[in-house]
Design an enzyme around this catalytic site. Sequence first.
Site, PDB file in Angstrom:
ATOM      1  N   CYS A  65     -11.898  -4.087  23.983  1.00  0.00           N
ATOM      2  CA  CYS A  65     -11.438  -3.742  22.579  1.00  0.00           C
ATOM      3  C   CYS A  65      -9.997  -3.135  22.899  1.00  0.00           C
ATOM      4  O   CYS A  65      -9.204  -2.587  22.485  1.00  0.00           O
ATOM      5  CB  CYS A  65     -12.167  -2.765  21.965  1.00  0.00           C
ATOM      6  SG  CYS A  65     -13.058  -1.178  22.875  1.00  0.00           S
TER       7      CYS A  65
ATOM      8  N   CYS B 116       0.698  -1.129  -0.229  1.00  0.00           N
ATOM      9  CA  CYS B 116      -0.001  -0.824   0.087  1.00  0.00           C
ATOM     10  C   CYS B 116       0.608   1.498   0.386  1.00  0.00           C
ATOM     11  O   CYS B 116       1.774   1.409   1.247  1.00  0.00           O
ATOM     12  CB  CYS B 116      -0.600  -0.272   1.265  1.00  0.00           C
ATOM     13  SG  CYS B 116      -1.712   1.466   1.041  1.00  0.00           S
TER      14      CYS B 116
ATOM     15  N   GLU C 105     -28.276   0.152  27.549  1.00  0.00           N
ATOM     16  CA  GLU C 105     -27.110   1.611  27.009  1.00  0.00           C
ATOM     17  C   GLU C 105     -27.570   3.042  27.121  1.00  0.00           C
ATOM     18  O   GLU C 105     -29.060   3.413  27.131  1.00  0.00           O
ATOM     19  CB  GLU C 105     -27.458   1.305  25.387  1.00  0.00           C
ATOM     20  CG  GLU C 105     -26.795   2.529  24.299  1.00  0.00           C
ATOM     21  CD  GLU C 105     -25.402   2.563  24.129  1.00  0.00           C
ATOM     22  OE1 GLU C 105     -24.962   3.035  24.731  1.00  0.00           O
ATOM     23  OE2 GLU C 105     -24.581   1.003  24.877  1.00  0.00           O
TER      24      GLU C 105
ATOM     25  N   CYS D  81      -3.263   1.881   9.146  1.00  0.00           N
ATOM     26  CA  CYS D  81      -2.331   0.040   9.372  1.00  0.00           C
ATOM     27  C   CYS D  81      -1.256   0.351   9.900  1.00  0.00           C
ATOM     28  O   CYS D  81      -0.141   1.573   9.805  1.00  0.00           O
ATOM     29  CB  CYS D  81      -2.370  -0.317   7.618  1.00  0.00           C
ATOM     30  SG  CYS D  81      -3.271  -0.897   7.131  1.00  0.00           S
TER      31      CYS D  81
ATOM     32  N   CYS E   4      -8.631   1.992   0.041  1.00  0.00           N
ATOM     33  CA  CYS E   4      -7.939   1.667   1.037  1.00  0.00           C
ATOM     34  C   CYS E   4      -8.280   0.035   0.839  1.00  0.00           C
ATOM     35  O   CYS E   4      -9.149  -0.507   0.873  1.00  0.00           O
ATOM     36  CB  CYS E   4      -9.104   2.602   1.965  1.00  0.00           C
ATOM     37  SG  CYS E   4      -8.222   0.906   3.884  1.00  0.00           S
TER      38      CYS E   4
ATOM     39  N   CYS F 259      -1.265   7.418   6.556  1.00  0.00           N
ATOM     40  CA  CYS F 259      -2.059   7.886   6.569  1.00  0.00           C
ATOM     41  C   CYS F 259      -2.649   7.274   8.536  1.00  0.00           C
ATOM     42  O   CYS F 259      -3.945   8.213   8.389  1.00  0.00           O
ATOM     43  CB  CYS F 259      -3.258   6.974   5.757  1.00  0.00           C
ATOM     44  SG  CYS F 259      -4.267   5.059   6.297  1.00  0.00           S
TER      45      CYS F 259
END
Length: 466
Positions: A418, A79, A343, A88, A169, A85
């Site tokens: 996460c 890439c 939530e 990644c 992308c 950017c």
Amino acid sequence: MGKQPVTGVTKNQVVEMEVTGMTAEGSGVGRVEGFAVFVPRSAVGDVLRVKILKRAKSYAVGKIESILTPSSQRIPQDCPHFGSCGGCAFRHIAYEAELALKEQRVRDALERIGGLDASRIDMEPIHGAQRLDGYRNKAQFPIGRGRDGRLVLGFYAPRSHRIVPCDICLLQPPVFAAAVSVLRDWDAQFPQEVYDEAAGTGLLRHLYLRWGQATGEVLACLVINGESVPGEQELARMLRERVPGLRGFLINSNREQTNVVLGKSFRTVWGSEEITDVLCGLTFRISPRSFYQVNREQAEVLYGIAARYAQLAGKETVLDLYCGTGTIGLSMARQAGRVIGVEVVAEAVEDAKRNAACNGLADAEFFCGDAAAAADRLAKDGVRPDVLILDPPRKGCAVSLWDAVEAMQPKRIVYVSCDPATLARDVKELGRRGYGVRRVAPVDLFPRTAHVETVVQLYRIRDDAD
């Protein structure tokens, strides 16, 4: 006394070094004269000539001048935007090496922050992805102008709001590139001023796209600093002709001087205001504001592990805190007796209710509220969930939540995270509240980026003692 001599490396110095480790963000690290030197886009095993760009008290940052001996982990970069950017982190190393780094990151966090004994952590090998590119089902492209006056769409450079032009992308489906091309061609006919963050002026802010991988449906949304844009019907026509699977084109009005992409007001120019996708055998309606995992295939892996860790037999009450649009709880609803989702975002709760209804899941209920306050109220009302699902934002669970968790005494907790650091912090707190870690499963939802998800199964220790 005279001035002490400077030790270690200095700015603009060129040094030779071997990369011996890797940070969570994807920079290689080695030592020169006792200094840790961080080098982006390097790999463990590289021997490099490095120019020092920054010298701090105990570390330095450099860039590769030349690769003297390449690491066996290195692969050709595919890439042209890699490293500029801000997306990644690992396009330069083999996927097996990337997975090993992510798995070790989770283990290190649980040991160092969570205080767990590595020899007693039952960690599954990381669940890698079959698809490394083309998996992202959402994109938000900031809009600018190049020196030649042409419209520029791309992504922000690391730690800045400078747009790096990116026509294609590799992490996104080809249909997104088609939409970007349409916007550029439309702008040639209806040129408008692009948004200036500092001044708060200009009209065009972002192009926001969503894609249903299972259905092929696409939703396009133009974010503007206003209520309408000249030529919007022509833009709708061009998108319909050139974007396969387009289901709707919306205008979002965002007049606030903020980094938040979407404003509060939407208007449908053409078609539908939402798309559908299929996840874990269920149909989900997705609007621009809906939370939906950006990698559908790996989300099914993640939720499958969460269901396995929940150990449902058909009669349990499941409390899903931080439930978003209800995807995790709904994916388990047919194996449980009752699902309760909480939530804080009202729009997400409405999405969850609609998703439950369209899938015929009558035993799933959702309400809007702060996770900690809702858990406290449920505990006082005598709700005793058998299984508690925690899927908090990156900052982890609120401190105010723990007393209610302790009062409800769920038999099992399934924590979906996460961020390994906040996960480890919260696991340590749950340990103080009488819960032990039984199993851990890292899952790579975002190949080639620095992110990693983790599922942890915790059990109530006193049950094992009985």
